[in-house]
Write a protein that holds these residues in place. Structure first.
Motif, mmCIF file in Angstrom:
data_model
loop_
_atom_site.group_PDB
_atom_site.id
_atom_site.type_symbol
_atom_site.label_atom_id
_atom_site.label_comp_id
_atom_site.label_asym_id
_atom_site.label_seq_id
_atom_site.Cartn_x
_atom_site.Cartn_y
_atom_site.Cartn_z
ATOM 1 N N ALA A 142 51.871 2.755 -3.164
ATOM 2 C CA ALA A 142 51.484 1.814 -2.111
ATOM 3 C C ALA A 142 51.950 2.398 -0.783
ATOM 4 O O ALA A 142 53.054 2.940 -0.690
ATOM 5 C CB ALA A 142 52.124 0.449 -2.338
ATOM 6 N N LEU A 143 51.099 2.306 0.231
ATOM 7 C CA LEU A 143 51.418 2.866 1.533
ATOM 8 C C LEU A 143 51.414 1.769 2.592
ATOM 9 O O LEU A 143 50.496 0.949 2.636
ATOM 10 C CB LEU A 143 50.412 3.945 1.916
ATOM 11 C CG LEU A 143 50.326 5.146 0.962
ATOM 12 C CD1 LEU A 143 49.122 6.010 1.310
ATOM 13 C CD2 LEU A 143 51.602 5.973 1.040
ATOM 14 N N ILE A 144 52.434 1.762 3.434
ATOM 15 C CA ILE A 144 52.492 0.808 4.532
ATOM 16 C C ILE A 144 52.814 1.538 5.824
ATOM 17 O O ILE A 144 53.469 2.584 5.822
ATOM 18 C CB ILE A 144 53.541 -0.299 4.286
ATOM 19 C CG1 ILE A 144 54.936 0.319 4.067
ATOM 20 C CG2 ILE A 144 53.140 -1.184 3.113
ATOM 21 C CD1 ILE A 144 56.046 -0.719 3.940
ATOM 22 N N THR A 145 52.313 0.995 6.922
ATOM 23 C CA THR A 145 52.668 1.466 8.259
ATOM 24 C C THR A 145 53.472 0.363 8.921
ATOM 25 O O THR A 145 53.150 -0.826 8.781
ATOM 26 C CB THR A 145 51.408 1.767 9.083
ATOM 27 O OG1 THR A 145 50.620 2.734 8.398
ATOM 28 C CG2 THR A 145 51.779 2.308 10.457
ATOM 29 N N ALA A 146 54.531 0.737 9.634
ATOM 30 C CA ALA A 146 55.413 -0.279 10.202
ATOM 31 C C ALA A 146 55.931 0.135 11.572
ATOM 32 O O ALA A 146 55.952 1.326 11.918
ATOM 33 C CB ALA A 146 56.596 -0.532 9.258
ATOM 34 N N VAL B 68 55.653 -4.633 8.849
ATOM 35 C CA VAL B 68 54.429 -3.993 8.371
ATOM 36 C C VAL B 68 53.244 -4.344 9.264
ATOM 37 O O VAL B 68 52.992 -5.511 9.566
ATOM 38 C CB VAL B 68 54.138 -4.409 6.914
ATOM 39 C CG1 VAL B 68 52.810 -3.832 6.434
ATOM 40 C CG2 VAL B 68 55.267 -3.949 5.997
ATOM 41 N N THR B 69 52.510 -3.308 9.673
ATOM 42 C CA THR B 69 51.318 -3.485 10.509
ATOM 43 C C THR B 69 50.045 -3.002 9.825
ATOM 44 O O THR B 69 48.940 -3.264 10.309
ATOM 45 C CB THR B 69 51.480 -2.738 11.841
ATOM 46 O OG1 THR B 69 51.707 -1.337 11.573
ATOM 47 C CG2 THR B 69 52.655 -3.282 12.638
ATOM 48 N N GLY B 70 50.192 -2.272 8.712
ATOM 49 C CA GLY B 70 49.020 -1.775 7.997
ATOM 50 C C GLY B 70 49.361 -1.465 6.555
ATOM 51 O O GLY B 70 50.518 -1.175 6.220
ATOM 52 N N ARG B 71 48.351 -1.533 5.692
ATOM 53 C CA ARG B 71 48.539 -1.314 4.261
ATOM 54 C C ARG B 71 47.396 -0.471 3.723
ATOM 55 O O ARG B 71 46.250 -0.654 4.121
ATOM 56 C CB ARG B 71 48.584 -2.644 3.501
ATOM 57 C CG ARG B 71 49.647 -3.603 3.981
ATOM 58 C CD ARG B 71 49.440 -5.010 3.437
ATOM 59 N NE ARG B 71 50.443 -5.936 3.965
ATOM 60 C CZ ARG B 71 50.373 -6.514 5.161
ATOM 61 N NH1 ARG B 71 49.313 -6.311 5.927
ATOM 62 N NH2 ARG B 71 51.333 -7.305 5.575
ATOM 63 N N SER B 72 47.709 0.415 2.777
ATOM 64 C CA SER B 72 46.651 1.206 2.151
ATOM 65 C C SER B 72 47.074 1.605 0.747
ATOM 66 O O SER B 72 48.251 1.556 0.392
ATOM 67 C CB SER B 72 46.308 2.449 2.980
ATOM 68 O OG SER B 72 47.442 3.278 3.119
ATOM 69 N N SER B 73 46.098 2.019 -0.050
ATOM 70 C CA SER B 73 46.360 2.448 -1.421
ATOM 71 C C SER B 73 46.789 3.907 -1.412
ATOM 72 O O SER B 73 46.795 4.571 -0.383
ATOM 73 C CB SER B 73 45.094 2.291 -2.257
ATOM 74 O OG SER B 73 44.107 3.220 -1.827
ATOM 75 N N GLY B 74 47.141 4.399 -2.594
ATOM 76 C CA GLY B 74 47.528 5.793 -2.708
ATOM 77 C C GLY B 74 46.414 6.756 -2.361
ATOM 78 O O GLY B 74 46.666 7.922 -2.058
ATOM 79 N N LEU B 75 45.172 6.272 -2.379
ATOM 80 C CA LEU B 75 44.028 7.103 -2.007
ATOM 81 C C LEU B 75 43.756 7.051 -0.511
ATOM 82 O O LEU B 75 42.812 7.663 -0.025
ATOM 83 C CB LEU B 75 42.782 6.639 -2.778
ATOM 84 C CG LEU B 75 42.866 6.737 -4.309
ATOM 85 C CD1 LEU B 75 41.606 6.159 -4.946
ATOM 86 C CD2 LEU B 75 43.084 8.172 -4.741
ATOM 87 N N GLY B 76 44.582 6.311 0.212
ATOM 88 C CA GLY B 76 44.422 6.228 1.660
ATOM 89 C C GLY B 76 43.427 5.185 2.113
ATOM 90 O O GLY B 76 43.147 5.080 3.308
#
Length: 239
Positions: free
Chosen positions: A100-104, A163-171
């Motif tokens: 799981a990918l998050i931007t913060a 957290v300001t953004g979320r993405s899967s492992g595939l981006g």
């Protein structure tokens, strides 16, 4: 500045020791070449106990949390579109499974003293209570709660990652329902005994009572951190 965090779970055919070794010795040197990268830390999970927190725990089961800092989201996007990142993505598949990918964005409440030596670091995943908006969560967390936690005894550092953004492992972008993460906490102490004592203090009673108002789940991990690219050590070509 923004930070991109990866919640990493090792592949079933990779042992914990193999995961840790590959991440440090193979993957780290590949990732540190990303253009525009300002800092890069690997947080290897060594303990997943709640340790004195009396709060509902989420379902997260992970082996590591990566942190990559960039000056802006544009710089981050350019790095993820680079040839260097292609090598990172290929290697990622060799030892990491679900991701799981998050931007913060960060709120450094209590800066870590660089002269403090080796510290125990605790990271926690936060999920807001149903019915609260992201704005209400931020107001509670960055307001009263930040002040309350800053009064913990023996606290050596405290950073909130909103957290300001979320993405899967595939981006690919992910919905909140797929990745219900609102914040990531970073706390530093001198020892595990200090962690446990802090969370049994009066300051903790105040902060944890307040947390019941806006946090549904707190999932904690103790981590061992490797600063692959420490602050102030980014490549000249990234400046």
């Amino acid at each position: 500045m923004v930070v991109r965090m990866g919640l990493l779970t090792r592949r079933p055919d990779v042992s914990p020791a193999e995961f840790s070794r590959h991440w440090r010795e193979v993957h780290g040197p590949l990732a540190e070449r990303l253009p525009g990268l300002r800092r890069y830390h690997q947080n290897h999970v060594v303990d997943d106990r709640q340790l004195a927190i009396d709060h509902a725990r989420g379902p997260w089961s992970i082996d590591g949390i990566s942190e990559l800092w960039f000056d802006s989201e544009d710089q981050m996007t350019r790095a993820l579109s680079s040839d260097e990142y292609k090598a990172v993505a290929r290697d990622h598949q060799l030892f990491v499974g679900p991701t799981a990918l998050i931007t913060a964005v960060q709120n450094v409440v209590v800066p870590v003293d660089p002269s403090a030596g080796r510290l125990v670091k605790r990271m926690s995943i936060l999920t807001r209570k149903p019915g609260l908006t992201p704005e209400q969560f931020k107001e509670e967390w960055w307001g009263f709660h930040a002040e309350a936690v800053s009064k913990f005894p023996n606290l050596m550092g405290y950073t909130q990652n909103l957290v300001t953004g979320r993405s899967s492992g595939l981006g690919q972008p992910a919905s909140y329902e797929a990745l219900p993460i609102d914040g990531m906490v970073e706390l530093w102490f001198r020892s595990i005994a200090d962690v446990e004592a802090a969370f049994r203090s009066q300051a903790a009673n105040i902060s944890q009572t307040h947390a019941l108002n806006f946090i549904a789940e707190i999932t904690t991990f103790l981590v061992e951190t490797y600063e692959v690219v420490p602050a102030g050590m980014s490549q000249k070509s990234n400046s």
